[in-house]
Design a protein around this motif. Structure first.
Motif, PDB file in Angstrom:
ATOM      1  N   GLN A  81       0.823  -1.206   0.000  1.00 23.10           N
ATOM      2  CA  GLN A  81       0.000   0.000   0.000  1.00 23.10           C
ATOM      3  C   GLN A  81       0.861   1.260   0.000  1.00 23.10           C
ATOM      4  N   LEU A  82       1.983   1.193   0.701  1.00 24.97           N
ATOM      5  CA  LEU A  82       2.874   2.351   0.766  1.00 24.97           C
ATOM      6  C   LEU A  82       3.869   2.401  -0.388  1.00 24.97           C
ATOM      7  N   GLY A  83       3.839   1.401  -1.239  1.00 27.20           N
ATOM      8  CA  GLY A  83       4.761   1.356  -2.372  1.00 27.20           C
ATOM      9  C   GLY A  83       6.190   1.027  -1.962  1.00 27.20           C
ATOM     10  N   ILE A  84       6.331   0.318  -0.855  1.00 29.37           N
ATOM     11  CA  ILE A  84       7.668  -0.029  -0.358  1.00 29.37           C
ATOM     12  C   ILE A  84       8.049  -1.416  -0.861  1.00 29.37           C
ATOM     13  N   SER A  85       9.118  -1.461  -1.618  1.00 29.44           N
ATOM     14  CA  SER A  85       9.702  -2.724  -2.067  1.00 29.44           C
ATOM     15  C   SER A  85      11.198  -2.491  -2.185  1.00 29.44           C
ATOM     16  N   SER A  86      11.950  -3.153  -1.332  1.00 26.64           N
ATOM     17  CA  SER A  86      13.399  -2.989  -1.322  1.00 26.64           C
ATOM     18  C   SER A  86      14.041  -4.367  -1.336  1.00 26.64           C
ATOM     19  N   SER A  87      15.342  -4.386  -1.414  1.00 19.85           N
ATOM     20  CA  SER A  87      16.024  -5.680  -1.371  1.00 19.85           C
ATOM     21  C   SER A  87      15.739  -6.383  -0.045  1.00 19.85           C
ATOM     22  N   VAL A  88      15.565  -5.630   1.014  1.00 20.61           N
ATOM     23  CA  VAL A  88      15.251  -6.231   2.318  1.00 20.61           C
ATOM     24  C   VAL A  88      13.877  -6.889   2.285  1.00 20.61           C
ATOM     25  N   THR A  89      12.862  -6.186   1.780  1.00 16.27           N
ATOM     26  CA  THR A  89      11.518  -6.761   1.769  1.00 16.27           C
ATOM     27  C   THR A  89      11.429  -7.946   0.808  1.00 16.27           C
ATOM     28  N   VAL A  90      12.114  -7.859  -0.322  1.00 20.54           N
ATOM     29  CA  VAL A  90      12.099  -8.967  -1.299  1.00 20.54           C
ATOM     30  C   VAL A  90      12.739 -10.209  -0.697  1.00 20.54           C
ATOM     31  N   TRP A  91      13.950 -10.072  -0.176  1.00 23.35           N
ATOM     32  CA  TRP A  91      14.656 -11.243   0.356  1.00 23.35           C
ATOM     33  C   TRP A  91      14.002 -11.776   1.620  1.00 23.35           C
ATOM     34  N   ALA A  92      13.476 -10.901   2.454  1.00 25.05           N
ATOM     35  CA  ALA A  92      12.788 -11.357   3.666  1.00 25.05           C
ATOM     36  C   ALA A  92      11.519 -12.130   3.301  1.00 25.05           C
ATOM     37  N   ALA A  93      10.791 -11.660   2.294  1.00 25.15           N
ATOM     38  CA  ALA A  93       9.575 -12.356   1.865  1.00 25.15           C
ATOM     39  C   ALA A  93       9.903 -13.720   1.263  1.00 25.15           C
ATOM     40  N   LEU A  94      10.914 -13.779   0.414  1.00 28.78           N
ATOM     41  CA  LEU A  94      11.307 -15.057  -0.189  1.00 28.78           C
ATOM     42  C   LEU A  94      11.814 -16.037   0.870  1.00 28.78           C
ATOM     43  N   LEU A  95      12.623 -15.536   1.773  1.00 29.58           N
ATOM     44  CA  LEU A  95      13.152 -16.386   2.835  1.00 29.58           C
ATOM     45  C   LEU A  95      12.031 -16.878   3.742  1.00 29.58           C
ATOM     46  N   PHE A  96      11.073 -16.016   4.027  1.00 37.03           N
ATOM     47  CA  PHE A  96       9.935 -16.404   4.863  1.00 37.03           C
ATOM     48  C   PHE A  96       9.205 -17.589   4.248  1.00 37.03           C
ATOM     49  N   VAL A  97       8.936 -17.528   2.954  1.00 37.99           N
ATOM     50  CA  VAL A  97       8.229 -18.625   2.278  1.00 37.99           C
ATOM     51  C   VAL A  97       9.048 -19.908   2.371  1.00 37.99           C
ATOM     52  N   ALA A  98      10.329 -19.820   2.050  1.00 36.84           N
ATOM     53  CA  ALA A  98      11.186 -21.012   2.094  1.00 36.84           C
ATOM     54  C   ALA A  98      11.227 -21.604   3.507  1.00 36.84           C
ATOM     55  N   LEU A  99      11.349 -20.751   4.502  1.00 36.86           N
ATOM     56  CA  LEU A  99      11.400 -21.229   5.885  1.00 36.86           C
ATOM     57  C   LEU A  99      10.101 -21.884   6.308  1.00 36.86           C
ATOM     58  N   ARG A 100       8.981 -21.281   5.926  1.00 36.22           N
ATOM     59  CA  ARG A 100       7.684 -21.846   6.333  1.00 36.22           C
ATOM     60  C   ARG A 100       7.408 -23.172   5.631  1.00 36.22           C
ATOM     61  N   VAL A 101       7.831 -23.317   4.387  1.00 39.38           N
ATOM     62  CA  VAL A 101       7.687 -24.609   3.700  1.00 39.38           C
ATOM     63  C   VAL A 101       8.579 -25.642   4.387  1.00 39.38           C
ATOM     64  N   ALA A 102       9.818 -25.266   4.674  1.00 40.48           N
ATOM     65  CA  ALA A 102      10.734 -26.181   5.355  1.00 40.48           C
ATOM     66  C   ALA A 102      10.199 -26.567   6.735  1.00 40.48           C
TER      67      ALA A 102
END
Length: 139
Positions: A81-102
């Protein structure tokens, strides 16, 4: 669509599907076991504590994902909503998915035990914190 929203979609699909192993386990219990739900009266759901260990772990894996999926979803939606997308948000989101699947696979199969499961959970929590800090920093 952003990587963060793709990640949120993946988490939503995982959360929407993670009930399946539990239901399969509950419905494949031996008819004469305490874990059986073959009473036919539908008065109450099966007691997870009476289930075979992997079935009980499947139940806990689903609940555990829901505990983290809601904060993750809120943070991703705020960032979007705030238009925030950074390398931190991208990598944290991808890592979150991988961790939750694992975490789900490891918990249901029993392959990850102490301290692996708490480390996976805590690292996923740290991903949420990283996204939240990025929102506060850039918002």
């Amino acid at each position: 669509m952003t990587v963060e929203l793709y990640s949120l979609t993946a988490i939503a699909l995982l959360a929407a599907s993670l009930w399946i192993p539990y239901i399969v386990g509950v419905n494949t219990a031996e008819p004469d076991s305490p874990a059986s739900t073959d009473s036919g009266d539908f008065t109450r759901p099966a007691n997870p504590a009476l289930q075979r260990p992997w079935v009980h772990r499947a139940y806990r894996a689903h609940l555990n994902l829901l505990e983290q999926a809601l904060p993750f979803a809120i943070l991703i939606l705020i960032a979007t909503q705030l238009g925030i997308s950074s390398s931190v948000t991208v990598w944290a989101a991808l890592l979150f998915v991988a961790l939750r699947v694992a975490h789900a696979i490891g918990m249901i199969t029993g392959l990850t035990a102490f301290p692996a499961r708490p480390i996976i959970f805590t690292t996923a929590w740290a991903c949420c914190i990283a996204i939240g800090v990025e929102i506060l920093r850039l918002g």
